[in-house]
Design a protein around this motif. Structure first.
Motif, PDB file in Angstrom:
ATOM      1  N   THR A  51      74.568  41.589   2.412  1.00 23.12           N
ATOM      2  CA  THR A  51      74.588  40.464   3.352  1.00 23.12           C
ATOM      3  C   THR A  51      75.899  39.693   3.247  1.00 23.12           C
ATOM      4  O   THR A  51      76.318  39.052   4.209  1.00 23.12           O
ATOM      5  N   GLU A  52      76.540  39.760   2.086  1.00 27.32           N
ATOM      6  CA  GLU A  52      77.822  39.072   1.910  1.00 27.32           C
ATOM      7  C   GLU A  52      78.914  39.664   2.797  1.00 27.32           C
ATOM      8  O   GLU A  52      79.820  38.953   3.237  1.00 27.32           O
ATOM      9  N   LYS A  53      78.833  40.955   3.077  1.00 25.53           N
ATOM     10  CA  LYS A  53      79.856  41.623   3.885  1.00 25.53           C
ATOM     11  C   LYS A  53      79.424  41.830   5.335  1.00 25.53           C
ATOM     12  O   LYS A  53      80.249  42.170   6.183  1.00 25.53           O
ATOM     13  N   SER A  54      78.140  41.657   5.617  1.00 26.29           N
ATOM     14  CA  SER A  54      77.645  41.945   6.953  1.00 26.29           C
ATOM     15  C   SER A  54      77.938  40.787   7.907  1.00 26.29           C
ATOM     16  O   SER A  54      77.530  39.653   7.658  1.00 26.29           O
ATOM     17  N   PRO A  55      78.645  41.046   9.005  1.00 27.90           N
ATOM     18  CA  PRO A  55      79.032  39.967   9.921  1.00 27.90           C
ATOM     19  C   PRO A  55      77.856  39.462  10.743  1.00 27.90           C
ATOM     20  O   PRO A  55      76.858  40.154  10.932  1.00 27.90           O
ATOM     21  N   ALA A  56      78.007  38.247  11.231  1.00 29.68           N
ATOM     22  CA  ALA A  56      76.987  37.626  12.076  1.00 29.68           C
ATOM     23  C   ALA A  56      77.658  36.563  12.931  1.00 29.68           C
ATOM     24  O   ALA A  56      78.816  36.200  12.706  1.00 29.68           O
ATOM     25  N   PHE A  57      76.921  36.067  13.913  1.00 32.30           N
ATOM     26  CA  PHE A  57      77.353  34.902  14.680  1.00 32.30           C
ATOM     27  C   PHE A  57      76.566  33.693  14.187  1.00 32.30           C
ATOM     28  O   PHE A  57      75.357  33.796  13.936  1.00 32.30           O
ATOM     29  N   ASP A  58      77.234  32.550  14.065  1.00 33.85           N
ATOM     30  CA  ASP A  58      76.477  31.339  13.790  1.00 33.85           C
ATOM     31  C   ASP A  58      75.894  30.808  15.094  1.00 33.85           C
ATOM     32  O   ASP A  58      76.033  31.439  16.151  1.00 33.85           O
ATOM     33  N   ARG A  59      75.245  29.655  15.055  1.00 36.21           N
ATOM     34  CA  ARG A  59      74.553  29.142  16.239  1.00 36.21           C
ATOM     35  C   ARG A  59      75.519  28.783  17.364  1.00 36.21           C
ATOM     36  O   ARG A  59      75.102  28.669  18.518  1.00 36.21           O
ATOM     37  N   ARG A  60      76.801  28.597  17.036  1.00 30.47           N
ATOM     38  CA  ARG A  60      77.802  28.276  18.058  1.00 30.47           C
ATOM     39  C   ARG A  60      78.552  29.514  18.546  1.00 30.47           C
ATOM     40  O   ARG A  60      79.476  29.410  19.347  1.00 30.47           O
ATOM     41  N   GLY A  61      78.164  30.668  18.015  1.00 34.74           N
ATOM     42  CA  GLY A  61      78.812  31.904  18.427  1.00 34.74           C
ATOM     43  C   GLY A  61      80.064  32.247  17.653  1.00 34.74           C
ATOM     44  O   GLY A  61      80.807  33.164  18.027  1.00 34.74           O
TER      45      GLY A  61
END
Length: 214
Positions: A164-174
């Motif tokens: 999970t430390e390396k896996s990208p994501a979007f925060d609530r603001r994109g």
């Protein structure tokens, strides 16, 4: 912040301030939304792990395949959670069994009553995850375990790296971030809310929900 029932008294989700939907409904919407998924995999396709490529058999540029796979997996998880909650209500099963697992290997769960302690985050609550029965799993739903038959969903994500430390994501603001940064943020925010409202297990959650309705 509010707590919303999904399948009371067994499954709930947080509705964060400023959001129109609770986080479970928002995750379902996003992970079945072709535009959202196309942006995610277009932005982050170069970060898809070799493990996923080998297991799924799709190249990093086969975005449509990853979109379909993600959509199918979140629908399967939705159906699994609904079935488990209906089975609990009908007394066909006592709880969620092993469907949810501790998020961190160093956290401690109570095998009899549920809940536990997170050494990873330094809190007296147990963050857990579920990822359905698909292999390899792309989708994660994160929750707080209040009892073996009661979970509070706090976050959902697409996991394309092994950690999970390396896996990208979007925060609530994109904005780009990582899954772990989002989990850490929501775990501490939600657990502070639970502690401030004396919610420590299923019964105290039910008491809180009853008071909130009055």
């Amino acid at each position: 912040m509010e707590i919303k029932g999904i399948y009371p008294p067994n499954l709930y989700a947080i509705k964060y301030s400023g959001d129109k939907l609770n986080i479970y409904r928002l995750t379902l919407r996003n992970l079945t939304d072709t535009d959202y998924l196309e942006k995610f995999f277009s932005d982050f396709n170069t970060q898809i792990s070799d493990f996923l490529i080998d297991e799924l058999g799709y190249g990093r540029d086969e975005i449509e395949e990853y979109i379909i796979e993600t959509n199918d997996q979140i629908i399967d998880i939705r159906d699994d959670l609904e079935k488990i909650c209906k089975d609990i209500a009908a007394e066909r099963t006592p709880n969620f069994g092993s469907y949810f697992k501790p998020h961190s290997k160093i956290d401690f769960g109570n095998p009899v009553y549920g809940g536990g302690v997170s050494k990873e985050y330094g809190i007296e609550y147990l963050p857990v995850k579920c990822y359905g029965t698909n292999r390899p799993p792309l989708v994660r739903i994160y929750a707080i375990e209040l009892a073996l038959d009661c979970y509070l969903i706090i976050y959902g994500a697409i996991k394309i790296q092994k950690s999970t430390e390396k896996s990208p994501a979007f925060d609530r603001r994109g904005n780009p971030t990582t899954i772990e940064e989002e989990i850490k943020k929501y775990v501490h925010k939600v657990c502070k809310f639970l502690k401030d409202n004396s919610i420590i297990d299923k019964q105290t959650l039910l008491d809180y929900m009853k008071e909130d309705d009055e």
